[in-house]
Structures are given as structure tokens and as C-alpha cells.
Design a protein around this motif. Structure first.
Motif, mmCIF file in Angstrom:
data_model
loop_
_atom_site.group_PDB
_atom_site.id
_atom_site.type_symbol
_atom_site.label_atom_id
_atom_site.label_comp_id
_atom_site.label_asym_id
_atom_site.label_seq_id
_atom_site.Cartn_x
_atom_site.Cartn_y
_atom_site.Cartn_z
ATOM 1 N N ILE A 156 38.839 28.900 0.108
ATOM 2 C CA ILE A 156 37.417 28.691 0.372
ATOM 3 C C ILE A 156 37.140 27.227 0.691
ATOM 4 N N ALA A 157 37.734 26.326 -0.090
ATOM 5 C CA ALA A 157 37.531 24.903 0.141
ATOM 6 C C ALA A 157 38.059 24.488 1.506
ATOM 7 N N PHE A 171 30.263 21.659 2.673
ATOM 8 C CA PHE A 171 30.189 21.173 1.299
ATOM 9 C C PHE A 171 28.732 21.263 0.855
ATOM 10 N N ASP A 172 28.299 22.510 0.570
ATOM 11 C CA ASP A 172 26.892 22.779 0.283
ATOM 12 C C ASP A 172 26.720 23.372 -1.107
ATOM 13 N N SER A 181 30.270 28.202 -6.274
ATOM 14 C CA SER A 181 31.622 28.771 -6.307
ATOM 15 C C SER A 181 32.556 27.902 -7.140
ATOM 16 N N ALA A 182 32.425 26.582 -6.986
ATOM 17 C CA ALA A 182 33.268 25.656 -7.752
ATOM 18 C C ALA A 182 32.980 25.768 -9.248
ATOM 19 N N TYR A 234 39.046 19.355 6.283
ATOM 20 C CA TYR A 234 38.002 18.466 6.824
ATOM 21 C C TYR A 234 38.600 17.450 7.784
ATOM 22 N N ALA A 235 39.746 16.904 7.429
ATOM 23 C CA ALA A 235 40.403 15.918 8.292
ATOM 24 C C ALA A 235 40.842 16.548 9.611
#
Length: 295
Positions: free
Chosen positions: A84-85, A234-235, A241-242, A287-288
Motif C-alpha cells: 500500500i505504501a 500520503f493522505d 491504514s498506518a 515515491y522516488a
């Protein structure tokens, strides 16, 4: 006269002696009481357990299923949230997050279940093959096996006379002698559970169940949106979820402390940190790559 410390042990041990529940076997209860006495360093309670008519079981019964459940759940939770991340880090839509993560969850659960089955089968097969060899060697050259065991016990500190006397007694019972050789010579304990399919099913179900928890926030988010697709990242949904993942990881880590001498909070934090690092790495990499390739 009983010392103050012994008196205190006596007082504490009465707390550990709990009534048996209808579903709790006497041997299982003794095992649990022995574990409680060890954790509390209560020697009086430990003596009470050992003085009982039947010996306590050491990690027997349903223990293997519980461990498969815990470790399957840990792997499922960490794997799913890391996925998910990674997907959220790439700024993809809700539909994509749910589809990719769910597909990965099912595939990984099947792989874990099959892997558990194969490894258990290999362990059982190896143990039986080694036992068959030891039985054959005992039948064909008992003196040689006894000599090996005498030498082994002498290395542990017994004199030759003491070791010979012990081994001569052991050798009077063939099955017992082979059991001793399996442990002392080969370091192999015969598996208590020879139903690897059940372990595989427990691992699969646990992986699916706990692995679904990090995904629930996205399913609810999609339902609230009326099924309309939207971008993720990143919302707040990732934050929820985290949080759910963190609670699950800590709980499973605390439960895994049952098989260690570590306190529950330490195991819970260890598993939580491990899962957090895996998810953080997945999110950063995604993300990168999203920035590099402008996905």
C-alpha cells in the motif's frame, strides 16, 4: 522456618493457580502454569506444577497452529502495508491501490501457505529418514551406537564408567534409546504435528485475515466516495491504514512473546519497528521512482 522470600513466593503462586476452563485440557493447563511460574521466577509455583500427577507439556498441542497464525499474520500485515505504501507513494488511484494490493495479498497468502506445507513436509521426511537410519544402525551394530553415545556423554562431563552405565540402561529400551540418539547425536526432535496441511491452511487464513486490515481504510474510503475513483498518496487514508497496521503489528508481536523470554511490550515494539521500516522503504522507493520516471 519459612523465610520472607519463600513466603512471598507461596503467596504469589496462589494467584497462578486458576480453575480449569471446560475446553482446557489438564496437561495444557499445567504447561501454561509452568510458563507463568518461569516468567514470574516463582520457584514455589514451579514446584507445585512439577509435583502434579502428570507432567506439563512443552509447546505441544495447539502451539504449532498458534505460531503459524502469529507469523502468518505478521507477514501478511507487513507485506500488505508495504505494498500500500509503495502504491500510495506512486500517487495512483483508489481502484489501483485496492486491486494491486488485493491481488498481491492473495498471491502471497497462497505462496506462504504452500511454503509452510512444503517446509513442514521436508522437516517431517528428514526426521523420519534419520530415525529409520538410527533404528537400522541400532539393530545391526548396537555396540557401535552405544560407544558413540558413551563418548558423547563423556564430552558432557561424565566419566566413562558413569556414561557406560547410563547408556546400558537406555539401550534396554530400543525406542527410547533411538529417541535419545536423535536428540543427543543429531539434534532432531520428532515433529509433534504430522498434519502439514492444517498448518498451511492456518498460515493462509491468518495471512489473508490480518493482511486485509491495512486495506480496510481504502475500501471504506472508496465506499464513502460512492465508488468514484480518486487519487491517493500520503493522505488521511494512508494515515488511518498506518494506524490500524501499527495496532495489529504490536498486538501480534506481543502475542509472539509467548515463545520468548522477552516482555510483551518489547516484542510488540520490535515487530512494529520492523514493519514500519519495511513500509517506509517501500513508500520512499515508490515515491522516488515516480519522480524519476514521472509516472
Amino acid at each position: 522456618m519459612e523465610s520472607g522470600g519463600d513466603h512471598q513466593h507461596h503467596h504469589d503462586s496462589t494467584v497462578a493457580v486458576e480453575p480449569e476452563t471446560p475446553t482446557q485440557a489438564p496437561d495444557e493447563r499445567r504447561s501454561l502454569l509452568a510458563q507463568k511460574a518461569f516468567r514470574a521466577h516463582d520457584s514455589f509455583a514451579s514446584r507445585e506444577v512439577h509435583d502434579a500427577k502428570a507432567p506439563e507439556l512443552h509447546q505441544a498441542g495447539t502451539g504449532q497452529y498458534i505460531k503459524s497464525m502469529v507469523f502468518g499474520g505478521l507477514d501478511g500485515t507487513v507485506t500488505t502495508f508495504a505494498a500500500i505504501a509503495a502504491v500510495a507513494g506512486a500517487d495512483l488511484s483508489l481502484h489501483v491501490v485496492i486491486i494491486l494490493t488485493l491481488a498481491s495479498l492473495v498471491a502471497d497468502a497462497i505462496s506462504m501457505g504452500v511454503g509452510d506445507y512444503v517446509s513442514e513436509m521436508a522437516e517431517i521426511g528428514f526426521a523420519h529418514a534419520e530415525r529409520a537410519r538410527e533404528e537400522w544402525e541400532t539393530e545391526n551394530y548396537l555396540d557401535g551406537e552405544k560407544k558413540e553415545m558413551v563418548e558423547l556423554y563423556m564430552q558432557k562431563g561424565l566419566t566413562e564408567e558413569e556414561a557406560t552405565e547410563v547408556i546400558d540402561i537406555f539401550a534396554k529400551n530400543k525406542d527410547f534409546f533411538v529417541d535419545v540418539m536423535m536428540v543427543e547425536e543429531l539434534g532432531i526432535l520428532m515433529p509433534d504435528n504430522e498434519n502439514p496441511w492444517m498448518l498451511a491452511v492456518v498460515t493462509f487464513c491468518s495471512f489473508m485475515l490480518f493482511g486485509s486490515i491495512p486495506l480496510l481504510a481504502y475500501v471504506v474510503s472508496l465506499a464513502i466516495a460512492g465508488g468514484d475513483d480518486q487519487k491517493t498518496g500520503f493522505d488521511a487514508t494512508l494515515g488511518v491504514s498506518a494506524g490500524m497496521t501499527a495496532i495489529t503489528l504490536f498486538a501480534l508481536g506481543a502475542l509472539s512473546s509467548k515463545w520468548t523470554v522477552e516482555p510483551f511490550w518489547k516484542m510488540g515494539l520490535l515487530v512494529l519497528i520492523n514493519g514500519g521500516m519495511a513500509a517506509l522503504a517501500a513508500g520512499v522507493v515508490a515515491y522516488a521512482l515516480d519522480l524519476i520516471f514521472d509516472v
